[in-house]
Design a protein around this motif. Structure first.
Motif, PDB file in Angstrom:
ATOM      1  N   LEU A 165       0.814  -1.201   0.000  1.00 57.80           N
ATOM      2  CA  LEU A 165       0.000   0.000   0.000  1.00 57.80           C
ATOM      3  C   LEU A 165       0.856   1.263   0.000  1.00 57.80           C
ATOM      4  N   LYS A 166       2.031   1.167   0.621  1.00 54.90           N
ATOM      5  CA  LYS A 166       2.940   2.310   0.625  1.00 54.90           C
ATOM      6  C   LYS A 166       3.465   2.583  -0.784  1.00 54.90           C
ATOM      7  N   LYS A 167       3.772   1.510  -1.535  1.00 58.27           N
ATOM      8  CA  LYS A 167       4.223   1.671  -2.918  1.00 58.27           C
ATOM      9  C   LYS A 167       3.097   2.200  -3.797  1.00 58.27           C
ATOM     10  N   ILE A 168       1.880   1.654  -3.591  1.00 59.07           N
ATOM     11  CA  ILE A 168       0.738   2.093  -4.382  1.00 59.07           C
ATOM     12  C   ILE A 168       0.437   3.567  -4.134  1.00 59.07           C
ATOM     13  N   LYS A 169       0.617   3.998  -2.889  1.00 56.22           N
ATOM     14  CA  LYS A 169       0.337   5.387  -2.527  1.00 56.22           C
ATOM     15  C   LYS A 169       1.223   6.362  -3.304  1.00 56.22           C
ATOM     16  N   LYS A 170       2.394   5.899  -3.718  1.00 51.79           N
ATOM     17  CA  LYS A 170       3.323   6.755  -4.463  1.00 51.79           C
ATOM     18  C   LYS A 170       3.003   6.812  -5.961  1.00 51.79           C
TER      19      LYS A 170
END
Length: 334
Positions: A101-106
């Motif tokens: 989710l942290k990668k997707i948020k970027k």
């Protein structure tokens, strides 16, 4: 995980040290055999209270007290590390999800594909060939894991839920493709997506022609009826087979043999001034031929007049062989 790995190594090292210290200590302080020294070490560290092999003298009593106190502290540390290790297995999936989710948020200007059935898989494959950033949403975890997609390229969930769309970064996405087999579900996703991102380009699949107008009213920019397109294509192969076979042989996704390319004004120029197709002289520079033009107002023109002016936000469609398209891409860094 690195911190836990260090703790495990440290716990094992301390256990080995306390065992060796106990065995060697009992052998020397109480003059025991190796097997008796190991026995005394085991019952002392575990505090089970079996009888001593021989009665300890004062020096042995001091050694035993130190060994018991040390082993209690070390065993307590070992138990805590073991507990943390087993708990980490249950939290590992949560940790991986947080990282995803942290990668997707970027992600920005990416495409969200809702549904990973036949149409969704074809859409994802084409986006992959174009090397465009995309994210697939589907409820079937096994299907996604067996698809060959990277972990950060899919999200398990129901695309009908706003929370799932938000987790997929819909507020920063550029496009959304909803390819679910159920028109009602596609309609719900279109409504939700349009509310969450007014500027999103939405392409929806439809099974029934009666759903076409509803999906357009809900906010879909384009609605595709795969069955209708397939039927028209098959009929066209009877009416004009050579034309259709020629069109089918054109490639616009495989980077090795691209024949069609869409080029925006911004990719051609940086000065912001207008320029006619004739002045662009694309045929002479690259060998490619301009077969289509899209104005900044969204009007499409087939085989445009050479005097048509290219302006900001306009686009041209060009055709050429693989080497000509490659030259075009190299010259304009496409």
């Amino acid at each position: 995980m690195k911190s836990l790995r260090f703790k495990i190594i440290l716990a094992m090292a301390l256990m080995i040290i306390i065992l060796l210290a106990g065995v060697i200590g009992f052998k020397n302080v109480m003059d025991l055999s190796w097997i008796d020294a190991f026995y005394m070490t085991a019952i002392t560290i575990t505090t089970v209270g079996y009888r001593e092999v021989v009665l300890p003298n004062d020096d042995a009593k001091v050694f035993i007290i130190i060994l018991i106190l040390s082993s209690v502290i070390i065993l307590g540390f070992v138990v805590s590390v073991a507990t943390e290790y087993f708990i980490s297995f249950s939290s590992l999936s949560d940790l991986q999800l947080k990282r995803k989710l942290k990668k997707i948020k970027k992600m920005e200007n990416h495409t969200i594909v809702c549904g990973f059935g036949r149409n969704g898989q074809q859409a994802a494959q084409k986006l992959m060939e174009y090397q465009d950033a995309f994210l697939v949403i589907d409820k079937n975890l096994d299907l996604l894991e067996q698809s060959g997609l990277k972990s950060e390229q899919f999200l398990v969930g129901n695309a009908n839920e706003d929370e799932v769309l938000i987790s997929a970064g819909i507020e920063k996405a550029a496009n959304l493709i909803t390819a679910l087999p159920n028109d009602a579900e596609n309609l719900f996703i279109v409504l939700s997506a349009r509310q969450l991102n007014k500027d999103l380009r939405i392409i929806s699949r439809a099974s029934e022609e009666t759903s076409y107008r509803k999906l357009k009213l809900a906010g879909a920019d384009n609605v595709i009826l795969p069955d209708k397109i397939g039927g028209q294509h098959m009929a066209s192969l009877i009416v004009s087979p050579d034309l259709l076979e020629f069109w089918d042989n054109l490639s616009y996704g495989d980077s090795k043999s691209v024949n069609l390319e869409q080029v925006s004004y911004e990719q051609l120029f940086s000065h912001g001034k207008s320029c006619t197709i004739l002045e662009l002289d694309l045929r002479q520079r690259t060998g490619c031929t301009i077969i289509g033009f899209k104005s900044s107002d969204g009007e499409y023109i087939v085989n445009p007049n050479p005097n048509i002016k290219l302006t900001p936000n306009s686009k041209i469609i060009v055709i050429g062989n693989a080497s000509q398209i490659k030259r075009l891409q190299e010259i304009y860094s496409i």
